[in-house]
Write an enzyme that holds these catalytic residues in place. Structure first.
Site, PDB file in Angstrom:
ATOM      1  N   LYS A   9     -11.176  31.157 -11.633  1.00 29.98           N
ATOM      2  CA  LYS A   9     -10.028  30.605 -10.907  1.00 29.98           C
ATOM      3  C   LYS A   9     -10.458  29.929  -9.598  1.00 29.98           C
ATOM      4  CE  LYS A   9      -6.712  33.934 -12.873  1.00 29.98           C
ATOM      5  NZ  LYS A   9      -5.628  34.907 -12.565  1.00 29.98           N
ATOM      6  N   TYR A  49       0.825  29.129 -18.136  1.00 31.08           N
ATOM      7  CA  TYR A  49       1.426  30.390 -17.696  1.00 31.08           C
ATOM      8  C   TYR A  49       2.912  30.494 -18.047  1.00 31.08           C
ATOM      9  CZ  TYR A  49      -2.738  32.045 -15.254  1.00 31.08           C
ATOM     10  OH  TYR A  49      -3.992  32.523 -14.956  1.00 31.08           O
ATOM     11  N   ARG A  85     -11.849  42.068 -20.793  1.00 29.78           N
ATOM     12  CA  ARG A  85     -10.875  42.658 -19.852  1.00 29.78           C
ATOM     13  C   ARG A  85     -11.491  43.849 -19.117  1.00 29.78           C
ATOM     14  NH1 ARG A  85      -5.787  40.300 -19.521  1.00 29.78           N
ATOM     15  NH2 ARG A  85      -5.080  42.140 -18.413  1.00 29.78           N
ATOM     16  N   ASN A 112      -7.296  36.395  -7.990  1.00 32.31           N
ATOM     17  CA  ASN A 112      -8.129  37.464  -8.549  1.00 32.31           C
ATOM     18  C   ASN A 112      -9.299  36.970  -9.404  1.00 32.31           C
ATOM     19  OD1 ASN A 112      -6.626  36.695 -10.700  1.00 32.31           O
ATOM     20  ND2 ASN A 112      -5.673  38.679 -11.086  1.00 32.31           N
ATOM     21  N   HIS A 115      -9.495  34.883 -15.215  1.00 32.43           N
ATOM     22  CA  HIS A 115      -8.462  35.157 -16.226  1.00 32.43           C
ATOM     23  C   HIS A 115      -9.123  35.764 -17.451  1.00 32.43           C
ATOM     24  CE1 HIS A 115      -5.066  34.515 -18.962  1.00 32.43           C
ATOM     25  NE2 HIS A 115      -5.952  34.057 -19.831  1.00 32.43           N
ATOM     26  N   GLU A 126      -5.334  30.413 -26.388  1.00 38.31           N
ATOM     27  CA  GLU A 126      -5.758  29.982 -25.040  1.00 38.31           C
ATOM     28  C   GLU A 126      -7.067  29.195 -25.058  1.00 38.31           C
ATOM     29  OE1 GLU A 126      -5.700  33.504 -22.595  1.00 38.31           O
ATOM     30  OE2 GLU A 126      -3.503  33.526 -22.514  1.00 38.31           O
TER      31      GLU A 126
HETATM   32  P1  GDP Z   1      -3.833  39.635 -15.847  1.00 35.21           P
HETATM   33  O1  GDP Z   1      -3.624  39.677 -17.338  1.00 35.21           O
HETATM   34  O2  GDP Z   1      -4.666  40.801 -15.339  1.00 35.21           O
HETATM   35  O3  GDP Z   1      -4.388  38.311 -15.365  1.00 35.21           O
HETATM   36  O4  GDP Z   1      -2.403  39.839 -15.146  1.00 35.21           O
HETATM   37  P2  GDP Z   1      -0.919  39.341 -15.500  1.00 35.21           P
HETATM   38  O5  GDP Z   1      -0.852  38.769 -16.880  1.00 35.21           O
HETATM   39  O6  GDP Z   1       0.000  40.444 -15.139  1.00 35.21           O
HETATM   40  O7  GDP Z   1      -0.664  38.176 -14.431  1.00 35.21           O
HETATM   41  C1  GDP Z   1      -1.220  36.892 -14.603  1.00 35.21           C
HETATM   42  C2  GDP Z   1      -1.727  36.407 -13.270  1.00 35.21           C
HETATM   43  O8  GDP Z   1      -0.637  36.243 -12.369  1.00 35.21           O
HETATM   44  C3  GDP Z   1      -2.670  37.372 -12.519  1.00 35.21           C
HETATM   45  O9  GDP Z   1      -3.996  37.326 -12.965  1.00 35.21           O
HETATM   46  C4  GDP Z   1      -2.525  36.901 -11.085  1.00 35.21           C
HETATM   47  O10 GDP Z   1      -3.314  35.736 -10.820  1.00 35.21           O
HETATM   48  C5  GDP Z   1      -1.043  36.510 -11.030  1.00 35.21           C
HETATM   49  N1  GDP Z   1      -0.232  37.609 -10.503  1.00 35.21           N
HETATM   50  C6  GDP Z   1       0.008  38.826 -11.053  1.00 35.21           C
HETATM   51  N2  GDP Z   1       0.817  39.564 -10.267  1.00 35.21           N
HETATM   52  C7  GDP Z   1       1.106  38.790  -9.179  1.00 35.21           C
HETATM   53  C8  GDP Z   1       1.903  38.964  -8.016  1.00 35.21           C
HETATM   54  O11 GDP Z   1       2.518  40.021  -7.807  1.00 35.21           O
HETATM   55  N3  GDP Z   1       1.968  37.910  -7.147  1.00 35.21           N
HETATM   56  C9  GDP Z   1       1.294  36.745  -7.353  1.00 35.21           C
HETATM   57  N4  GDP Z   1       1.395  35.749  -6.457  1.00 35.21           N
HETATM   58  N5  GDP Z   1       0.540  36.535  -8.438  1.00 35.21           N
HETATM   59  C10 GDP Z   1       0.435  37.543  -9.337  1.00 35.21           C
END
Ligand code: GDP
Length: 138
Positions: A9, A49, A85, A112, A115, A126
């Site tokens: 990212k 997304y 993961r 973070n 992805h 994807e």
């Molecule tokens: P992942 O599968 O671990 O990437 O997590 P998720 O599918 O829950 O979320 C997708 C992405 O959205 C995450 O990797 C973060 O970059 C972003 N994200 C998740 N939670 C938050 C949040 O509370 N606030 C913001 N700004 N971004 C978030």
């Protein structure tokens, strides 16, 4: 072999840790079958997304993902989805295990570093989102 998608990212590319992340990918037995450095458009980021479009952070997430170049990488390995993961760690680096990519390189739950696809089906969807069939090496 199973496929999964890594995206390095914008936060990680800005910090110049993309080399370290790619080295961890290789050291952990993943095969890289496609890779590129690109600037996502807002339209592409929104589409990628789309599953999160009802979440309160959707707009912030899209803006973050277009804030600089990203490196999508198609990974292959037995059990690639779960193993990737595990190597990246929890979404929030504060909760990620020691030695994981997010623990080492992420700024926050939103910025973070990487992805990872969340299922075998999404690994295929994807990787195909970013790469045409002829862009995968054998
Ligand atoms: P992942 O599968 O671990 O990437 O997590 P998720 O599918 O829950 O979320 C997708 C992405 O959205 C995450 O990797 C973060 O970059 C972003 N994200 C998740 N939670 C938050 C949040 O509370 N606030 C913001 N700004 N971004 C978030």
């Amino acid at each position: 072999m199973q496929k999964t998608l890594c995206i390095i990212k914008p936060d990680a590319v800005k910090k110049n840790v993309q080399g370290s992340i790619i080295q961890m990918i290789l050291d952990n037995g993943f095969k890289i079958s496609a890779m590129k450095l690109i600037q996502l458009s807002e339209e592409q980021a929104k589409k990628f997304y789309e599953v999160h479009k009802e979440r309160p952070f959707y707009g912030e997430l899209v803006n973050f993902m277009i804030s600089g170049p990203v490196i999508p990488i198609a990974l292959e390995k037995d059990n690639a989805v779960a193993d990737w993961r595990k190597l990246i760690g929890a979404t929030d680096p504060a909760e990620a295990d020691a030695g994981t990519i997010r623990k080492l390189f992420a700024n926050s739950k939103s910025e973070n570093a990487v992805h990872g696809s969340d299922s075998e089906e999404n690994g295929i969807i994807e990787t195909n989102f970013f790469f045409k069939p002829e862009e995968f090496v054998k």
